[in-house]
Each structure stands twice: as C-alpha cells, then as structure tokens.
Enzyme design. Structure first.
Site, PDB file in Angstrom:
ATOM      1  N   SER A  12     -10.817 -38.185 -63.223  1.00 10.65           N
ATOM      2  CA  SER A  12      -9.860 -37.172 -63.031  1.00 10.65           C
ATOM      3  C   SER A  12     -10.017 -35.854 -63.683  1.00 10.65           C
ATOM      4  O   SER A  12      -9.570 -35.023 -62.873  1.00 10.65           O
ATOM      5  CB  SER A  12      -8.452 -38.257 -63.856  1.00 10.65           C
ATOM      6  OG  SER A  12      -7.394 -37.608 -63.445  1.00 10.65           O
ATOM      7  N   ARG A  35      -4.801 -31.809 -70.619  1.00  8.19           N
ATOM      8  CA  ARG A  35      -4.209 -33.031 -70.781  1.00  8.19           C
ATOM      9  C   ARG A  35      -2.743 -32.760 -70.188  1.00  8.19           C
ATOM     10  O   ARG A  35      -2.138 -33.894 -69.819  1.00  8.19           O
ATOM     11  CB  ARG A  35      -4.369 -33.328 -72.382  1.00  8.19           C
ATOM     12  CG  ARG A  35      -5.520 -33.854 -72.765  1.00  8.19           C
ATOM     13  CD  ARG A  35      -5.491 -34.716 -73.885  1.00  8.19           C
ATOM     14  NE  ARG A  35      -6.745 -35.055 -74.441  1.00  8.19           N
ATOM     15  CZ  ARG A  35      -7.445 -36.231 -73.685  1.00  8.19           C
ATOM     16  NH1 ARG A  35      -6.830 -37.030 -72.742  1.00  8.19           N
ATOM     17  NH2 ARG A  35      -8.495 -36.408 -74.077  1.00  8.19           N
ATOM     18  N   HIS A  38      -3.218 -33.208 -66.858  1.00  8.32           N
ATOM     19  CA  HIS A  38      -3.628 -34.673 -66.182  1.00  8.32           C
ATOM     20  C   HIS A  38      -2.624 -35.619 -66.340  1.00  8.32           C
ATOM     21  O   HIS A  38      -2.488 -36.413 -65.623  1.00  8.32           O
ATOM     22  CB  HIS A  38      -4.701 -34.726 -67.254  1.00  8.32           C
ATOM     23  CG  HIS A  38      -5.226 -36.325 -67.174  1.00  8.32           C
ATOM     24  ND1 HIS A  38      -5.177 -37.413 -68.097  1.00  8.32           N
ATOM     25  CD2 HIS A  38      -6.101 -36.596 -66.308  1.00  8.32           C
ATOM     26  CE1 HIS A  38      -5.455 -38.374 -67.548  1.00  8.32           C
ATOM     27  NE2 HIS A  38      -6.184 -38.152 -66.551  1.00  8.32           N
TER      28      HIS A  38
END
Length: 196
Positions: A12, A35, A38
């Site tokens: 990912s 992050r 994501h």
C-alpha cells in the site's frame, strides 16, 4: 518503536509513493503525511497538510520519553495502537462541567484532561473543533497538537486558529480530517517512517 510491516501495508505504501512524491519532506513529517494519506486514501492531503517539522521531531522524542497522549474522543484513542491515551469525553465530571460551564463536552474533557496531565502532553484532536479551541484557550503548553477535526461547522476555523496560535502542530487547511487521520499522525510519530 520498531514494528514489523505487513506485506499488504508495504504494498500500500509503495502504491502511495508511486502516486505522490513526498521525498523532499523531512523523514518524520513525511511519515506523518504518508500515514495520513494511507489511512484515508486521499492524496489531496499532500497539499492540504501543515506540518511543523521541528515540532514533530521534538514530539517524537518526548513520546519516546513517555509524554502523555490526550485525545478528544474515544475513536481517536482506539486508533492509537502503541500507547494508552487519556480521554475524558465519557467522564461524568466532564459532562457535569459542560453543563455547569455552558461549554461542549469536548471542551470540558480538555479541561479535565489537562488537570490530569499538565504541560508537555501530545494532544490529538480528530473530531471536535471545540476541543481544539479549548486547547488553544487553556494554554496547555503542549509538546504537540495534532489538530485534524472534521466537519463543516468550525473545523477549518479551529485549525486556522491553531496555525495562528504558534503552538507546535500538525493541521490541515480544509474541513476534512477525522479520527482515523488524527490517530495515523500520532502513530507515525510512534512508529516512524515505513521503509521503502
């Protein structure tokens, strides 16, 4: 903190990095941005985030030394996977304070939590703009404020107020945000960058 990166997570992040290049950012700021992206699958955060590079580096060190983490709601606390958090949103004392002071429960929870943790905590707001406003008004002397509340009423305004305050911070310009992205930002400071 060292942690094993699952192959799906690694894949990912590889996809994310193929779609947006954040390599010019300092390592911890990049970790925070990646992050957040994501956790939301929202590449627009690359241009929406405002990250105080020095503050995130300093806060990571303070977290390593045991600085407390305070969240505005249980959903943010639930997303922080490597640290227990202080969250007073469901505390009956915060409910009473909200009623008697005529403030939101989120603002009352900030007051209550500050009386417990004092200066030097990392404050993580992903839901309530009034919690963010209260953190600024209370002058909590934070190690860092992750201010990413979501919504159409007061969210963008409270984040603009945070940026104007001069407090060490991570925020974004738009109305978007939320518990998942706020927790992701804090997790980035606990875990550090995902290896390439």
């Amino acid at each position: 903190m060292d942690r094993r990166v699952h192959p799906i997570e690694a894949e990912s992040f590889a996809i994310l990095r193929s779609r947006v290049d954040l390599s010019a950012m300092p390592p911890l700021s990049r970790a925070v941005a990646e992050r957040i992206i994501h956790s939301s699958a929202d590449l627009d955060y690359a241009s929406d985030l405002v990250i105080d590079d020095t503050a995130v580096k300093d806060a990571a060190g303070r977290l390593e030394d045991g600085a407390p983490v305070v969240t505005d709601v249980g959903m943010v606390a639930a997303g922080i996977t490597a640290r227990s958090c202080v969250c007073h949103i469901t505390d009956p004392r915060a409910e009473r304070l909200a009623r008697t002071a005529g403030i939101t429960r989120s603002a009352a929870a900030v007051r209550s939590a500050y009386s417990e943790v004092g200066p030097g905590a990392v404050w993580v707001v992903g839901c309530a703009p009034t919690a963010l406003t209260e953190i600024i008004a209370r002058q909590v002397e934070p190690a860092l404020v992750i201010g990413l509340p979501v919504g159409f009423v007061g969210a963008a305004e409270s984040k603009a107020e945070l940026r104007a305050s001069g407090l060490p911070q991570v925020s974004n310009v738009s109305e978007k945000g939320g518990s998942a992205v706020a927790a992701a930002a804090l997790n980035a400071l606990l875990y550090g960058p995902v290896p390439e």
